[in-house]
Design a protein around this motif. Structure first.
Motif, PDB file in Angstrom:
ATOM      1  N   TRP A   8      -2.668 -12.739  -0.609  1.00 37.96           N
ATOM      2  CA  TRP A   8      -2.512 -11.336  -0.228  1.00 37.96           C
ATOM      3  C   TRP A   8      -1.315 -11.135   0.690  1.00 37.96           C
ATOM      4  O   TRP A   8      -0.606 -10.117   0.597  1.00 37.96           O
ATOM      5  CB  TRP A   8      -3.789 -10.839   0.455  1.00 37.96           C
ATOM      6  CG  TRP A   8      -4.880 -10.501  -0.500  1.00 37.96           C
ATOM      7  CD1 TRP A   8      -6.069 -11.156  -0.688  1.00 37.96           C
ATOM      8  CD2 TRP A   8      -4.885  -9.419  -1.432  1.00 37.96           C
ATOM      9  NE1 TRP A   8      -6.817 -10.570  -1.664  1.00 37.96           N
ATOM     10  CE2 TRP A   8      -6.104  -9.478  -2.152  1.00 37.96           C
ATOM     11  CE3 TRP A   8      -3.985  -8.393  -1.746  1.00 37.96           C
ATOM     12  CZ2 TRP A   8      -6.450  -8.581  -3.140  1.00 37.96           C
ATOM     13  CZ3 TRP A   8      -4.317  -7.495  -2.729  1.00 37.96           C
ATOM     14  CH2 TRP A   8      -5.526  -7.592  -3.418  1.00 37.96           C
ATOM     15  N   ARG A   9      -1.075 -12.074   1.574  1.00 32.96           N
ATOM     16  CA  ARG A   9       0.075 -11.953   2.483  1.00 32.96           C
ATOM     17  C   ARG A   9       1.387 -12.001   1.689  1.00 32.96           C
ATOM     18  O   ARG A   9       2.302 -11.208   1.926  1.00 32.96           O
ATOM     19  CB  ARG A   9       0.034 -13.074   3.526  1.00 32.96           C
ATOM     20  CG  ARG A   9      -1.098 -12.917   4.546  1.00 32.96           C
ATOM     21  CD  ARG A   9      -1.262 -14.183   5.378  1.00 32.96           C
ATOM     22  NE  ARG A   9      -0.139 -14.366   6.290  1.00 32.96           N
ATOM     23  CZ  ARG A   9      -0.086 -13.874   7.533  1.00 32.96           C
ATOM     24  NH1 ARG A   9      -1.102 -13.154   7.995  1.00 32.96           N
ATOM     25  NH2 ARG A   9       0.942 -14.111   8.310  1.00 32.96           N
ATOM     26  N   LEU A  10       1.469 -12.942   0.762  1.00 28.27           N
ATOM     27  CA  LEU A  10       2.675 -13.033  -0.051  1.00 28.27           C
ATOM     28  C   LEU A  10       2.862 -11.773  -0.901  1.00 28.27           C
ATOM     29  O   LEU A  10       3.995 -11.284  -1.079  1.00 28.27           O
ATOM     30  CB  LEU A  10       2.614 -14.265  -0.947  1.00 28.27           C
ATOM     31  CG  LEU A  10       2.752 -15.625  -0.250  1.00 28.27           C
ATOM     32  CD1 LEU A  10       2.556 -16.755  -1.250  1.00 28.27           C
ATOM     33  CD2 LEU A  10       4.106 -15.746   0.428  1.00 28.27           C
ATOM     34  N   THR A  11       1.763 -11.243  -1.429  1.00 22.98           N
ATOM     35  CA  THR A  11       1.843 -10.004  -2.208  1.00 22.98           C
ATOM     36  C   THR A  11       2.358  -8.860  -1.357  1.00 22.98           C
ATOM     37  O   THR A  11       3.222  -8.078  -1.783  1.00 22.98           O
ATOM     38  CB  THR A  11       0.457  -9.665  -2.789  1.00 22.98           C
ATOM     39  OG1 THR A  11       0.029 -10.721  -3.639  1.00 22.98           O
ATOM     40  CG2 THR A  11       0.511  -8.365  -3.577  1.00 22.98           C
ATOM     41  N   ALA A  14       6.113  -9.273  -0.763  1.00 27.64           N
ATOM     42  CA  ALA A  14       6.910  -8.920  -1.949  1.00 27.64           C
ATOM     43  C   ALA A  14       6.970  -7.411  -2.126  1.00 27.64           C
ATOM     44  O   ALA A  14       8.035  -6.846  -2.408  1.00 27.64           O
ATOM     45  CB  ALA A  14       6.321  -9.588  -3.186  1.00 27.64           C
ATOM     46  N   LEU A  15       5.830  -6.746  -1.966  1.00 24.62           N
ATOM     47  CA  LEU A  15       5.810  -5.292  -2.106  1.00 24.62           C
ATOM     48  C   LEU A  15       6.651  -4.627  -1.019  1.00 24.62           C
ATOM     49  O   LEU A  15       7.316  -3.608  -1.271  1.00 24.62           O
ATOM     50  CB  LEU A  15       4.368  -4.782  -2.048  1.00 24.62           C
ATOM     51  CG  LEU A  15       3.487  -5.117  -3.258  1.00 24.62           C
ATOM     52  CD1 LEU A  15       2.052  -4.685  -3.017  1.00 24.62           C
ATOM     53  CD2 LEU A  15       4.039  -4.433  -4.512  1.00 24.62           C
ATOM     54  N   ALA A  16       6.638  -5.190   0.204  1.00 25.01           N
ATOM     55  CA  ALA A  16       7.447  -4.628   1.287  1.00 25.01           C
ATOM     56  C   ALA A  16       8.936  -4.716   0.946  1.00 25.01           C
ATOM     57  O   ALA A  16       9.698  -3.769   1.164  1.00 25.01           O
ATOM     58  CB  ALA A  16       7.152  -5.367   2.591  1.00 25.01           C
ATOM     59  N   PRO A 347      -0.259 -11.696 -10.970  1.00 28.74           N
ATOM     60  CA  PRO A 347       0.462 -10.596 -10.306  1.00 28.74           C
ATOM     61  C   PRO A 347       1.450 -11.103  -9.259  1.00 28.74           C
ATOM     62  O   PRO A 347       2.539 -10.545  -9.110  1.00 28.74           O
ATOM     63  CB  PRO A 347      -0.670  -9.779  -9.660  1.00 28.74           C
ATOM     64  CG  PRO A 347      -1.900 -10.113 -10.428  1.00 28.74           C
ATOM     65  CD  PRO A 347      -1.726 -11.550 -10.792  1.00 28.74           C
ATOM     66  N   LEU A 348       1.096 -12.173  -8.550  1.00 27.56           N
ATOM     67  CA  LEU A 348       1.996 -12.710  -7.539  1.00 27.56           C
ATOM     68  C   LEU A 348       3.204 -13.375  -8.188  1.00 27.56           C
ATOM     69  O   LEU A 348       4.329 -13.284  -7.673  1.00 27.56           O
ATOM     70  CB  LEU A 348       1.243 -13.699  -6.654  1.00 27.56           C
ATOM     71  CG  LEU A 348       2.018 -14.243  -5.452  1.00 27.56           C
ATOM     72  CD1 LEU A 348       2.557 -13.114  -4.595  1.00 27.56           C
ATOM     73  CD2 LEU A 348       1.111 -15.167  -4.616  1.00 27.56           C
ATOM     74  N   VAL A 349       2.987 -14.054  -9.311  1.00 26.19           N
ATOM     75  CA  VAL A 349       4.109 -14.640 -10.042  1.00 26.19           C
ATOM     76  C   VAL A 349       5.087 -13.551 -10.473  1.00 26.19           C
ATOM     77  O   VAL A 349       6.308 -13.666 -10.318  1.00 26.19           O
ATOM     78  CB  VAL A 349       3.601 -15.424 -11.269  1.00 26.19           C
ATOM     79  CG1 VAL A 349       4.769 -15.900 -12.125  1.00 26.19           C
ATOM     80  CG2 VAL A 349       2.761 -16.608 -10.836  1.00 26.19           C
TER      81      VAL A 349
END
Length: 808
Positions: A8-11, A14-16, A347-349
């Motif tokens: 979730w942190r990585l997601t 990336a969104l930021a 989704p993270l990939v």
């Protein structure tokens, strides 16, 4: 639990980043470079603070957003710094440099990228953008041919040219193609053309000065042309092998769009991915033959790295286009994640790949291809439960797996994949292009395996074995024949007008629901979600009112007048070249986006090509109830109208009609003018449009005057005959602002609130003339010019004070 939190942190990070990039792209004007540098420092500080602190996640997210924002803005400032100085626009400049791309061919001549090494304006040296786009034209006439120097032009050569340059400029219309954005994304900061004359001839200085890859591409294209006699097939093979789409005719492009396979004849992400997949299979097969190699590196990993290397090589050889670049960065991201053993959820990939792509090309977020690529991959990754032997989710992209070819399960899976991609991408196609190929699913089911697994490999193999091109050309011919049959199906293309943003969002959500592995009760929600976008309600003026849209067609005129149930098109813009015109490039996309399915009356003011150049495209593509013009009886447009059973009449003063409470009056030419030897401008059809007033009576509503290219003599005649009755809220300026028009007496009689100048950017006629602009500025008239604001839309109210003007 820690793994989920980490994901979730990585997601969020990336969104930021992506949100920061997207926010910068919405800036109406760039800030100074120093402010972006300051934002970059704050971003680095936020990331550093958040990384060191367990409770600093908010700082980490804010820092990533600032990094995306500042990095994009700083690059934009640097790119704009390379712009052509305004003082050098339109000047004869002698330049020396290298042809940096494969020359693109058209009926008008050649276009190519040119890397400038030296530039002189007379004796003094001047500084120009390092890379410019040049045209070297053969001529506009049908019998024009390339000169000997033009036929000698090849990629990698060093030439000395005399050129005229200008800053990048493109037509700006609602939902239209943004040519300036494309040039900005490519780093091209000036466009122009070669002036080849006896006093300043083009001179070839070195036949092999640089760009070895481009020279190789040139040799391959020349070899295809020499060995494949069918020019139609040769053009498609060149497009597939070296990325040269210029040899594909406009008719073929129309066929490919109608059948929904246009993406297959350009070097798209699909081609690059499939080439990487096939290469990976070959690498894996060869790798497994060596036990020593397998001990050093597993065959599966070798296949991934080999496929990535092949994808990179193919993308570079085919011209390193933006779609190819995006695909290479996407594949590289996934390959690196797999190499380091990262088993992230899909989704993270996908988000990680989007971050990498946007870091290299932030302006890709404004391109339909970016969203189509990621949406397609996301749909395929989310719609199937692909598992590795261990039971863990497989970390790969569709088409990037080492699967067997030719088995029945793979055939079924291929069919399912195509259905998912077609259904899932339909809403996105509607959002970006306002049309969907009804026969596209069937066409792609046949064309995708044929093009990607047969024709493209054969075309690439032909680089080493020339006779193979003949087999590939025969396959192309059979494929085109099949597509032509599909295109004859009734309603092969379904078009809808542009829907509101909330309807578009609902349609995209509906596509995701349909292809996701969810219960059918949830999938059924896709129907109500999709309907507002697929069946939008187009805006219509109230009875007695009308909407006017002056399209941005360059140096020419094209105006749409929409009443509640009728559409009038006044002039159709210019013909840009022997194979391009405003009807095909501007008006048809605009009309489709607005949901216009027919033209009730096509008014062509006079015979000049900047007013009728786009008319043939309109007559071919849309039903036209009738045509009103001042064209001579022998003009070819009469025959084209008759061929499509469109009644054609000449316009004469005194004609009038009423649509939905809106009155249309033809004010000129007089019937007797057809018996006089008048210039074409003097024969312009002048039409006044008058809406009803609030009480339902004529004369008190909003109005517009469409003037064609009339000049002072015709203006004086109109003033003498109609006087103050010429008063109109909107005036489409006569003759694009030529100094031979817009007399003071005429402006005083019309007394417009808004004057619209339809002219080309830095056009060779100097329209609008300075003295004409001065006359307008002496009066309380708002001025709108298409080079400055693009298309202009006006929805009048029920009186002179209730009007609304909007620059588009």
């Amino acid at each position: 639990m820690e793994g989920k939190d980490h994901g979730w942190r990585l997601t969020a990070l990336a969104l930021a980043w992506l949100l920061g990039v997207a926010l910068q792209l919405q800036e109406r004007a760039l800030m100074p470079w120093s402010l972006y540098a300051l934002a970059l420092l704050f971003g680095i500080g936020g990331v550093g603070l958040g990384w060191r602190s367990r409770r600093g996640f908010v700082w980490l997210v804010l820092g990533m957003g600032l990094l995306g924002f500042s990095a994009t803005g700083g690059r934009a400032v640097g790119r704009l710094a390379d712009s052509l100085p305004a003082a050098l626009e339109g000047r004869d400049i002698q330049v020396t440099g290298v042809v940096a791309s494969l020359p693109q061919r058209s009926s008008a001549g050649l276009r190519f990228a040119f890397d400038i090494e030296q530039a002189h304006l007379g004796d003094p040296a001047v500084t120009l953008p390092p890379s410019v786009s040049l045209g070297w034209y053969a001529g506009f006439h049908e019998d024009a041919a390339l000169s000997q120097p033009q036929r000698e032009l090849r990629a990698g050569q060093r030439w000395r040219f005399t050129v005229r340059l200008r800053q990048p400029h493109g037509n700006l219309n609602p939902h239209g193609f943004d040519y300036e954005l494309l040039l900005f994304e490519q780093g091209v900061r000036a466009t122009g053309y070669v002036r080849d004359s006896a006093r300043a001839p083009a001179l070839l200085l070195d036949a092999a000065a640089g760009h070895p890859v481009e020279r190789w591409r040139q040799r391959v294209r020349d070899a295809i042309d020499a060995n494949v006699s069918d020019k139609r097939a040769a053009g498609i093979l060149s497009a597939l092998v070296v990325g040269d789409q210029s040899a594909i005719s406009r008719d073929d492009w129309d066929l490919f769009r109608t059948t929904g396979i246009a993406h297959l004849v350009s070097i798209s992400g699909l081609h690059v991915t499939m080439f990487a997949w096939l290469s990976g299979l070959l690498v894996a097969a060869a790798w497994r033959r060596s036990s020593r190699a397998c001990l050093w590196l597993p065959a599966q990993q070798a296949a991934r790295w080999g496929g990535l290397a092949a994808a990179l090589a193919y993308a570079v050889f085919s011209g390193w286009g933006v779609p190819s670049q995006r695909t290479v960065w996407m594949l590289a991201t996934v390959t690196l994640l797999q190499a380091f053993g990262r088993r992230w959820p899909w989704p993270l990939v996908l988000l990680s790949a989007a971050v990498v792509v946007s870091a290299f090309d932030p302006w890709g977020l404004l391109q339909p291809g970016f969203w189509l690529s990621f949406m397609a991959v996301g749909l395929l990754m989310s719609s199937e439960a692909v598992h590795a032997p261990t039971g863990e989710p497989a970390q790969t992209l569709p088409g990037w797996r080492g699967v067997a070819i030719g088995t029945w399960p793979n055939a079924v899976q291929g069919l399912r994949t195509q259905v998912i991609a077609t259904v899932g991408l339909t809403p996105l196609s509607v959002v970006f292009f306002q049309q969907v190929s009804v026969v596209g699913l069937l066409a792609n089911l046949l064309a995708i395996p044929l093009v990607t697994l047969v024709i493209t490999p054969l075309a690439m193999l032909g680089v080493a074995l020339t006779p193979v091109w003949l087999l590939a050309a025969w396959m192309v011919q059979q494929g085109i024949a099949g597509l032509g049959w599909l295109a004859t199906f009734p309603a092969a293309v379904w078009s809808v007008p542009v829907a509101a943003w909330w309807a578009q969002a609902g349609g995209l959500l509906a596509a995701v629901l349909v292809v996701m592995p969810l219960p059918w009760r949830l999938r059924a929600l896709a129907i109500p979600l999709a309907l507002p976008m697929l069946l939008p309600v187009a805006w219509q003026p109230a009875p007695g009112q009308f909407e006017l849209l002056a399209a941005d067609v360059g140096q020419g005129t094209a105006v749409l007048v929409r009443t509640r149930h009728h559409l009038l098109v006044y002039d159709a813009g210019p013909q840009y070249s022997r194979d391009s015109d405003a009807g095909q490039r501007v008006l048809l996309p605009l009309l489709r986006a607005r949901g216009e399915s027919r033209i009730d009356r096509l008014v062509l003011s006079h015979r000049d090509s900047d007013h009728v150049g786009g008319a043939p495209a309109l007559l071919r593509a849309l039903p036209v109830d009738d045509m009103l013009s001042s064209l001579e009886a022998t003009h070819p447009l009469h025959a084209q109208a008759a061929l499509r059973q469109v009644p054609s009449r000449r316009c004469e003063a005194g004609q009038s009609w009423s649509w939905d409470g809106v009155r249309f009056d033809v004010l000129q030419p007089a019937a007797g003018d057809y018996d006089r030897a008048l210039r074409s401008n003097a024969m312009s059809c002048v039409v006044r449009v008058q809406g009803e007033g609030a009480d339902g009576t004529d004369g008190k509503g909003h109005s517009a005057l469409l003037t064609g290219d009339i000049e002072r003599e015709q203006e004086a005649a109109l003033v003498a005959l109609h006087g103050a009755a010429l008063h109109s809220d909107v005036l489409v300026v006569p003759h694009h602002g030529s100094k031979t028009s817009s007399s003071a007496a005429f402006l005083d009689a019309v007394r417009p609130d808004v004057a619209v100048f339809q002219a080309g950017y830095r056009n060779r006629f100097g329209h609008p003339a300075a003295e004409v602009l001065a006359r307008y500025r002496e009066r309380p008239i708002a001025l709108v010019d298409s080079p400055g604001c693009g298309a202009w839309q006006w929805r009048g109210g029920t009186g002179a004070t209730g009007q609304a003007a909007e620059g588009v």
